[in-house]
Design an enzyme around this catalytic site. Structure first.
Site, PDB file in Angstrom:
ATOM      1  N   ARG A 278      -2.524   8.373 -52.636  1.00  0.00           N
ATOM      2  CA  ARG A 278      -3.563   7.492 -52.079  1.00  0.00           C
ATOM      3  C   ARG A 278      -4.680   7.239 -53.089  1.00  0.00           C
ATOM      4  O   ARG A 278      -5.324   6.191 -53.058  1.00  0.00           O
ATOM      5  CB  ARG A 278      -4.094   8.078 -50.772  1.00  0.00           C
ATOM      6  CG  ARG A 278      -4.804   9.387 -50.894  1.00  0.00           C
ATOM      7  CD  ARG A 278      -4.911  10.132 -49.574  1.00  0.00           C
ATOM      8  NE  ARG A 278      -3.642  10.783 -49.219  1.00  0.00           N
ATOM      9  CZ  ARG A 278      -3.423  11.413 -48.078  1.00  0.00           C
ATOM     10  NH1 ARG A 278      -4.364  11.490 -47.175  1.00  0.00           N
ATOM     11  NH2 ARG A 278      -2.248  11.986 -47.836  1.00  0.00           N
TER      12      ARG A 278
ATOM     13  N   LYS B  31       3.486  22.237 -55.446  1.00  0.00           N
ATOM     14  CA  LYS B  31       4.562  22.207 -54.454  1.00  0.00           C
ATOM     15  C   LYS B  31       5.522  23.353 -54.729  1.00  0.00           C
ATOM     16  O   LYS B  31       5.721  23.712 -55.890  1.00  0.00           O
ATOM     17  CB  LYS B  31       5.367  20.897 -54.603  1.00  0.00           C
ATOM     18  CG  LYS B  31       4.685  19.651 -54.125  1.00  0.00           C
ATOM     19  CD  LYS B  31       5.604  18.440 -54.307  1.00  0.00           C
ATOM     20  CE  LYS B  31       4.914  17.136 -53.978  1.00  0.00           C
ATOM     21  NZ  LYS B  31       4.596  16.946 -52.561  1.00  0.00           N
TER      22      LYS B  31
END
Ligand code: BES
Ligand code: ZN
Ligand code: ZN
Length: 487
Positions: A341, A267
């Site tokens: 997830r 990121k």
């Protein structure tokens, strides 16, 4: 801070006061002189009692000052419980700045505007606790001043509801304080320790599964995310048995990334700064377990957090990898930043295989797309079961947290598939839906609800009852869900 009912408090007993005034200016239990002040304020259009209005003045009571804040309660049409919370919260914070020690609150004027006394009692206690919190543990000049007591008057308050509100407020604040801890302090190990201590305090069991247990369970997807970190992962299993007579059990799963750097799909720094908050789902389930246990709710609940960090090292999983999962499906890693997830599907598989639950709810700071879609005042929900969803929807309403259900259209189903593996972890747009559907692929034939709190788990600035940082989103709704299922 002690909150108690005291019908007879007078201006001379307190050094700060909050007085609710409706648009009709009906007042009880206020000094006559105040009625005259109010009349003048109204005449000069300085304060009309509308719901978004407040007016601060210093009241001279004999020879003592009382810091007084008038808050508008509006009328039956304009009143909302969240506006009421925000007004109380703002007034409370302003008075705390003046270092008051004893606060009197008079809200008799709410009669005829909003008459749910139980709800007002709960909300008032919850709001006072929630507004009392700021994250200043690391400030060496933090103020050690404490507001000692709050005296309530004007309604026949419900003591049980006040107690419930206090527990909900404290559970919310506990969740916020977990979220706010920086990642160097709140490692997966520390999160596990804190959950264990909290379980002991509140009355639920906590079992921590270590790296070797997680390996033995073949939680390959969870392990893949954790591989790049030098901090060991922890599988936190929390069990609350509130109803021996019922064989039903609610399963909760919270995303517990104590840090999400994005991994090799790294990121940019501005997006990384808040990624200590990527365990907001874990905070929600831990806080809710605390409230459920302390209130002695008559239902059975198991909560699971697969806690780890998503980091970069020679051991990191890589974009292009194909990994396995506890549920047996192979997963193509299109992006190592879609890590939540992966941890969630193994936790969802674990809870279904080993914890005899009848329905499963997962809650996670899962996708930036949830923020694009619904902003920071509502979370996104997906579900495979209308009845379970409807219970969750009602629980959110009870807590006054906003949610919106997103669809799972047949056409989307192809998006999470991959030509070289069973699934891809980065299906792309619509990102919040495909992320949820990825989790759904691991849900066996039971009711499931998925809650994406990426937008609501933390605030960039102080707002009403929320200080900057973690919000404890989900704690109160999950508590109300467990309470509903106990009936
Ligand atoms: N933890 C982030 C989601 C997030 C973003 C939470 C902003 C709170 C605020 C999650 O792990 C993530 O990075 N998701 C990616 C998924 C994408 C790579 C498929 C995202 O949403 O961009
Ligand atoms: Zn990520
Ligand atoms: Zn994440």
């Amino acid at each position: 801070m002690q909150i108690r009912i005291d019908e007879k408090w007078q201006m001379g007993d307190v050094d700060g006061a909050i007085i609710g005034i409706g648009q009709n200016f009906n007042l009880s239990n206020v000094p006559d002189r105040l009625s005259e002040v109010l009349r003048q304020l109204k005449e000069k259009e300085l304060f009309q009692g509308k719901i978004d209005e407040s007016y601060a003045l210093t009241w001279m009571n004999d020879s003592e000052w009382v810091e007084l804040i008038l808050i508008g309660l509006g009328d039956a049409e304009s009143f909302t419980r969240n506006k009421f919370r925000a007004e109380i919260g703002d007034a409370f914070r302003a008075l705390k700045k003046k270092k008051i020690k004893t606060l009197g609150i008079e809200i008799g004027a709410i009669k005829g505007i909003y008459d749910e006394t139980k709800a007002i009692s709960r909300i008032l206690a919850e709001t006072l606790i929630m507004s009392d919190y700021t994250f200043d543990d690391y400030k060496s000049d933090r103020k050690l001043y404490e507001l000692k007591s709050v005296l309530l008057s004007g309604l026949s308050f419900d003591q049980d509801a006040l107690d419930e509100g206090e527990i909900l407020g404290k559970s919310n604040v506990f969740a916020r304080s977990l979220t706010n801890m920086p990642a160097n302090a709140l490692t997966p190990t520390k999160l596990a320790e804190m959950a264990s201590e909290y379980g002991q305090t509140c009355g639920f069991d906590v079992e921590i599964k270590e790296l070797h247990d997680i390996k033995a369970l073949k939680m390959e997807a969870f392990l893949s995310v954790s591989k790049g970190s030098s901090e060991p992962p922890k599988l936190i299993v929390m069990r609350y048995n509130g109803n021996e007579k019922s064989s039903k059990r609610l399963g909760l799963v919270g995303k517990g990334l104590t840090y999400d750097s994005g991994g090799l799909s790294i990121k940019p720094t501005p997006s990384m700064v808040n990624m200590k908050d990527d365990m907001g789902g874990a905070s929600a389930v831990i806080g809710a377990m605390g409230a459920i246990a302390q209130m002695g709710i008559k239902s059975n609940v198991t909560a699971v957090v697969a806690a780890c960090e998503n980091m970069i090292s020679g051991h990191s999983y890589k974009p292009g990898d194909i990994i396995s999962s506890m549920g047996g499906k192979s997963i193509f890693i299109g992006n190592t930043d879609a890590e939540g997830r992966l941890t969630l599907v193994d936790a969802v598989t674990y809870i279904q295989n080993y914890e005899s639950i009848d329905m499963v709810l997962d809650i996670a700071t899962l996708t930036g797309a949830a923020i694009h879609c619904l902003g920071t005042d509502a979370c996104a929900i997906l579900s495979n079961d209308d009845t379970f969803y409807s219970n969750v929807e009602n629980a959110f309403k009870k807590a006054d947290e906003n949610q919106w259900r997103l669809p799972i259209f047949d056409e989307y189903k192809a998006l999470i598939k991959h030509e070289q593996a069973d699934l891809t972890n980065s299906a792309g747009s619509p990102g919040t839906i495909t992320a949820g559907m990825f989790i759904e692929a691991f849900v066996k034939d039971i009711p499931w609800v998925h809650i994406d709190i990426a937008g609501t788990a933390f605030k960039d600035k102080q707002e009403g009852i929320f200080s900057k940082g973690g919000t404890g989103a989900g704690v109160r709704p999950l508590y109300f869900l467990a309470k509903k299922l106990s009936k």
